[in-house]
Each structure stands twice: as structure tokens, then as C-alpha cells.
Write a protein that holds these residues in place. Structure first.
Motif, PDB file in Angstrom:
ATOM      1  N   LEU A  56     -44.395  39.112  18.872  1.00 17.39           N
ATOM      2  CA  LEU A  56     -43.822  40.417  19.178  1.00 17.39           C
ATOM      3  C   LEU A  56     -42.324  40.291  18.973  1.00 17.39           C
ATOM      4  CD1 LEU A  56     -45.666  40.959  22.581  1.00 17.39           C
ATOM      5  CD2 LEU A  56     -46.357  41.845  20.343  1.00 17.39           C
ATOM      6  N   GLY A 112     -41.330  36.468  29.562  1.00 14.27           N
ATOM      7  CA  GLY A 112     -41.201  35.879  28.240  1.00 14.27           C
ATOM      8  C   GLY A 112     -39.897  35.145  28.040  1.00 14.27           C
ATOM      9  N   ILE A 161     -43.467  40.371  28.447  1.00 12.45           N
ATOM     10  CA  ILE A 161     -44.471  41.064  27.637  1.00 12.45           C
ATOM     11  C   ILE A 161     -45.224  41.986  28.582  1.00 12.45           C
ATOM     12  CG2 ILE A 161     -46.570  40.809  26.273  1.00 12.45           C
ATOM     13  CD1 ILE A 161     -45.574  38.005  25.479  1.00 12.45           C
ATOM     14  N   THR A 189     -41.412  47.745  19.717  1.00 11.97           N
ATOM     15  CA  THR A 189     -41.835  46.366  19.464  1.00 11.97           C
ATOM     16  C   THR A 189     -42.626  46.277  18.170  1.00 11.97           C
ATOM     17  OG1 THR A 189     -41.937  45.955  21.847  1.00 11.97           O
ATOM     18  CG2 THR A 189     -43.139  44.423  20.432  1.00 11.97           C
ATOM     19  N   ASP A 211     -52.468  37.392  27.126  1.00 13.06           N
ATOM     20  CA  ASP A 211     -51.782  38.653  26.853  1.00 13.06           C
ATOM     21  C   ASP A 211     -52.709  39.603  26.101  1.00 13.06           C
ATOM     22  OD1 ASP A 211     -49.413  37.537  27.930  1.00 13.06           O
ATOM     23  OD2 ASP A 211     -48.747  36.848  25.954  1.00 13.06           O
ATOM     24  N   LEU A 233     -49.432  45.687  23.186  1.00 15.39           N
ATOM     25  CA  LEU A 233     -48.414  44.809  23.776  1.00 15.39           C
ATOM     26  C   LEU A 233     -47.025  45.313  23.402  1.00 15.39           C
ATOM     27  CD1 LEU A 233     -49.996  41.354  22.894  1.00 15.39           C
ATOM     28  CD2 LEU A 233     -49.947  42.463  25.144  1.00 15.39           C
ATOM     29  N   TYR A 247     -47.352  35.905  21.560  1.00 20.86           N
ATOM     30  CA  TYR A 247     -48.231  36.332  22.643  1.00 20.86           C
ATOM     31  C   TYR A 247     -49.436  35.400  22.737  1.00 20.86           C
ATOM     32  CZ  TYR A 247     -50.706  38.985  18.921  1.00 20.86           C
ATOM     33  OH  TYR A 247     -51.376  39.358  17.780  1.00 20.86           O
ATOM     34  N   LEU A 277     -42.540  44.485  24.314  1.00 20.79           N
ATOM     35  CA  LEU A 277     -41.507  43.721  25.017  1.00 20.79           C
ATOM     36  C   LEU A 277     -40.679  44.672  25.868  1.00 20.79           C
ATOM     37  CD1 LEU A 277     -40.306  41.289  22.206  1.00 20.79           C
ATOM     38  CD2 LEU A 277     -41.695  40.752  24.199  1.00 20.79           C
TER      39      LEU A 277
END
Length: 102
Positions: free
Chosen positions: A48, A78, A60, A39, A11, A22, A7, A24
Motif C-alpha cells: 500500500l 504500520g 493500515i 492509497t 490485513d 485496505l 500488507y 493507509l
């Protein structure tokens, strides 16, 4: 397979400075929505990771600091994968993103 993505500072800023905000997610073409995955956050390596059973388009997502837990915003596409070559792309993109780290 495991998807691992580094990240960025952007982010982290979008997540209110907390990497735990955060996650995924993959795009579900059938529903037209992003599906989040459990995640794992590695704040030392700034990565991540999530387990995937299929290939597709990954991003993300961050919990919006001003809206709390209910609102997710997309940060960065991502990983984009395509059918049989997806595993190679996932590994290549993950390595490429890791190599771009400061």
C-alpha cells in the motif's frame, strides 16, 4: 514523501479478502482521530502506498467486511515516525517490512 507498507495475510483477511478495502491512515493528535489517505494498492507486491506531507504515526485500516463501507477498523500500526528522523524511519520500516515478506 511516499509511504509504502507491505500488507499481511491478517490485513487481507480483515478486509474481506479484498486489498482494495485496505487504506493507509495517519493519527491526528490534535483531533484524536485517524485520517485516511488516498492509497495505491499493488496486489502483486502486496503493498500500500500513500503520499504524505508530514511525519507521524501511520496504520493500515480496512473496511470491515460485515459492516460495509461505513466502518473502518485498525489493523496494524504500520509506521511510527518522529520529527526530523521520520524520513529515515519511514524508509527503514518500509524496507524492513518488505524484507519480511514470504
Amino acid at each position: 514523501m511516499t509511504i509504502t507498507v507491505r500488507y499481511s495475510d491478517e490485513d487481507l483477511t480483515a478486509a474481506g479478502g479484498s486489498p482494495e478495502n485496505l487504506v493507509l491512515a495517519h493519527y491526528n493528535e490534535a483531533t484524536g482521530k485517524w485520517n485516511t489517505h488516498e492509497t495505491a494498492v499493488n496486489s502483486v507486491d502486496r503493498t500500500l502506498s500513500a503520499t504524505a506531507t508530514h511525519l507521524g504515526t501511520w496504520t493500515i485500516l480496512a473496511k470491515s467486511p460485515q459492516d460495509g463501507l461505513a466502518s473502518w477498523i485498525g489493523i496494524v500500526i504500520g509506521i511510527a515516525t518522529v520529527l526530523g528522523v521520520g524520513v529515515v524511519l519511514v524508509k527503514s520500516i518500509a524496507v524492513e517490512r518488505l524484507d519480511q515478506a514470504p
